[in-house]
Design a protein around this motif. Structure first.
Motif, PDB file in Angstrom:
ATOM      1  N   LYS A  18       0.858  -1.184   0.000  1.00 26.56           N
ATOM      2  CA  LYS A  18       0.000   0.000   0.000  1.00 26.56           C
ATOM      3  C   LYS A  18       0.894   1.233   0.000  1.00 26.56           C
ATOM      4  N   PRO A  19       1.262   1.675  -1.198  1.00 25.28           N
ATOM      5  CA  PRO A  19       2.232   2.778  -1.309  1.00 25.28           C
ATOM      6  C   PRO A  19       1.636   4.148  -0.994  1.00 25.28           C
ATOM      7  N   GLU A  20       2.519   5.063  -0.666  1.00 24.53           N
ATOM      8  CA  GLU A  20       2.129   6.459  -0.487  1.00 24.53           C
ATOM      9  C   GLU A  20       1.415   6.933  -1.741  1.00 24.53           C
ATOM     10  N   GLY A  21       0.333   7.645  -1.528  1.00 24.35           N
ATOM     11  CA  GLY A  21      -0.435   8.173  -2.655  1.00 24.35           C
ATOM     12  C   GLY A  21      -1.580   7.289  -3.088  1.00 24.35           C
ATOM     13  N   ARG A  22      -1.733   6.111  -2.479  1.00 23.89           N
ATOM     14  CA  ARG A  22      -2.871   5.239  -2.819  1.00 23.89           C
ATOM     15  C   ARG A  22      -4.089   5.704  -2.037  1.00 23.89           C
ATOM     16  N   VAL A  23      -5.172   5.940  -2.757  1.00 27.76           N
ATOM     17  CA  VAL A  23      -6.413   6.391  -2.138  1.00 27.76           C
ATOM     18  C   VAL A  23      -7.568   5.580  -2.703  1.00 27.76           C
ATOM     19  N   CYS A  24      -8.408   5.085  -1.797  1.00 29.87           N
ATOM     20  CA  CYS A  24      -9.591   4.319  -2.180  1.00 29.87           C
ATOM     21  C   CYS A  24     -10.829   5.189  -1.977  1.00 29.87           C
ATOM     22  N   PHE A  25     -11.722   5.121  -2.935  1.00 34.32           N
ATOM     23  CA  PHE A  25     -12.929   5.937  -2.939  1.00 34.32           C
ATOM     24  C   PHE A  25     -14.159   5.039  -3.000  1.00 34.32           C
ATOM     25  N   GLY A  26     -15.220   5.494  -2.371  1.00 32.61           N
ATOM     26  CA  GLY A  26     -16.529   4.866  -2.499  1.00 32.61           C
ATOM     27  C   GLY A  26     -17.545   5.945  -2.803  1.00 32.61           C
ATOM     28  N   ILE A  27     -18.511   5.622  -3.648  1.00 34.57           N
ATOM     29  CA  ILE A  27     -19.586   6.560  -3.956  1.00 34.57           C
ATOM     30  C   ILE A  27     -20.901   5.801  -3.866  1.00 34.57           C
ATOM     31  N   ALA A  28     -21.813   6.309  -3.048  1.00 37.56           N
ATOM     32  CA  ALA A  28     -23.101   5.657  -2.833  1.00 37.56           C
ATOM     33  C   ALA A  28     -24.224   6.592  -3.259  1.00 37.56           C
ATOM     34  N   TRP A  29     -25.241   6.017  -3.868  1.00 37.79           N
ATOM     35  CA  TRP A  29     -26.431   6.765  -4.243  1.00 37.79           C
ATOM     36  C   TRP A  29     -27.617   5.815  -4.146  1.00 37.79           C
ATOM     37  N   GLU A  30     -28.801   6.319  -4.405  1.00 38.65           N
ATOM     38  CA  GLU A  30     -30.033   5.560  -4.206  1.00 38.65           C
ATOM     39  C   GLU A  30     -30.009   4.187  -4.878  1.00 38.65           C
ATOM     40  N   HIS A  31     -29.404   4.082  -6.038  1.00 38.04           N
ATOM     41  CA  HIS A  31     -29.463   2.841  -6.799  1.00 38.04           C
ATOM     42  C   HIS A  31     -28.136   2.112  -6.909  1.00 38.04           C
ATOM     43  N   GLY A  32     -27.180   2.419  -6.043  1.00 40.80           N
ATOM     44  CA  GLY A  32     -25.940   1.674  -6.138  1.00 40.80           C
ATOM     45  C   GLY A  32     -24.816   2.220  -5.289  1.00 40.80           C
ATOM     46  N   LEU A  33     -23.708   1.510  -5.370  1.00 38.51           N
ATOM     47  CA  LEU A  33     -22.493   1.889  -4.665  1.00 38.51           C
ATOM     48  C   LEU A  33     -21.340   1.293  -5.446  1.00 38.51           C
ATOM     49  N   ARG A  34     -20.332   2.090  -5.693  1.00 29.33           N
ATOM     50  CA  ARG A  34     -19.152   1.556  -6.376  1.00 29.33           C
ATOM     51  C   ARG A  34     -17.904   2.098  -5.710  1.00 29.33           C
ATOM     52  N   THR A  35     -16.813   1.405  -5.942  1.00 27.54           N
ATOM     53  CA  THR A  35     -15.532   1.800  -5.365  1.00 27.54           C
ATOM     54  C   THR A  35     -14.470   1.822  -6.441  1.00 27.54           C
TER      55      THR A  35
END
Length: 175
Positions: A109-126
């Motif tokens: 897990k190197p410096e600068g690695r960022v994980c994102f999640g986005i949730a809305w009424e009909h779904g969620l993705r990362t």
């Protein structure tokens, strides 16, 4: 003022969307960018700053087992953070950010690695973005812009709950 935040606010207002954030490595910068824009109270419900694992569990409902199995910097944790922010707010769109701004990191897990999640009424993705070892400030700024872009793209491209529901949520936010 961040131009992406201005565009996001305009799009959210036009579509009667309400936003929430769940932030770790950005420490509230995404919420700050949104609330820097005049009129943000019409579309921004709340921001969760969950820098520690304990805060992720207590405030967002991230499972301790997920943290043990995958670590805080993982799409699995970003998924649970986004789901938690969505469930614990009046938002129609919620974004989550967890990563390693630096200095430091590891081969896995190197410096600068960022994980994102986005949730809305009909779904969620990362998704995971490796910004590289740009330095702490630059990684945090890049992650903030990416999160704003994710929310903007979600609002502009995805199907959400009915406009009537979004209008009601936006009206409740202002009351």
């Amino acid at each position: 003022m961040n131009p992406l935040a201005v565009k996001l606010l305009d799009a959210a207002r036009a579509g009667f969307h309400v936003l929430a954030t769940a932030e770790s490595c950005t420490g509230g910068l995404v919420a700050g960018a949104i609330t820097d824009v005049p009129g943000a109270s019409a579309i921004f419900d709340r921001g969760f700053v969950t820098y520690t694992n304990r805060a992720k569990v207590q405030m967002l409902g991230v499972e301790p087992q997920t943290l043990r199995d995958h670590g805080a910097v993982s799409e699995e944790v970003a998924h649970e953070m986004a789901a938690g922010a969505f469930a614990r707010s009046q938002a129609s769109v919620a974004v989550a950010i967890t990563g390693i701004a630096g200095p430091g990191g590891s081969g896995h897990k190197p410096e600068g690695r960022v994980c994102f999640g986005i949730a809305w009424e009909h779904g969620l993705r990362t998704e995971t973005v490796d910004f590289g070892a740009l330095g702490r400030e630059s990684v945090r700024r890049a992650a903030t812009d990416h999160a704003l872009r994710l929310m903007l793209d979600c609002i502009l491209r995805e199907t959400h709950d009915s406009e009537a529901n979004r209008r009601r949520n936006a009206a409740e936010l202002r009351s």
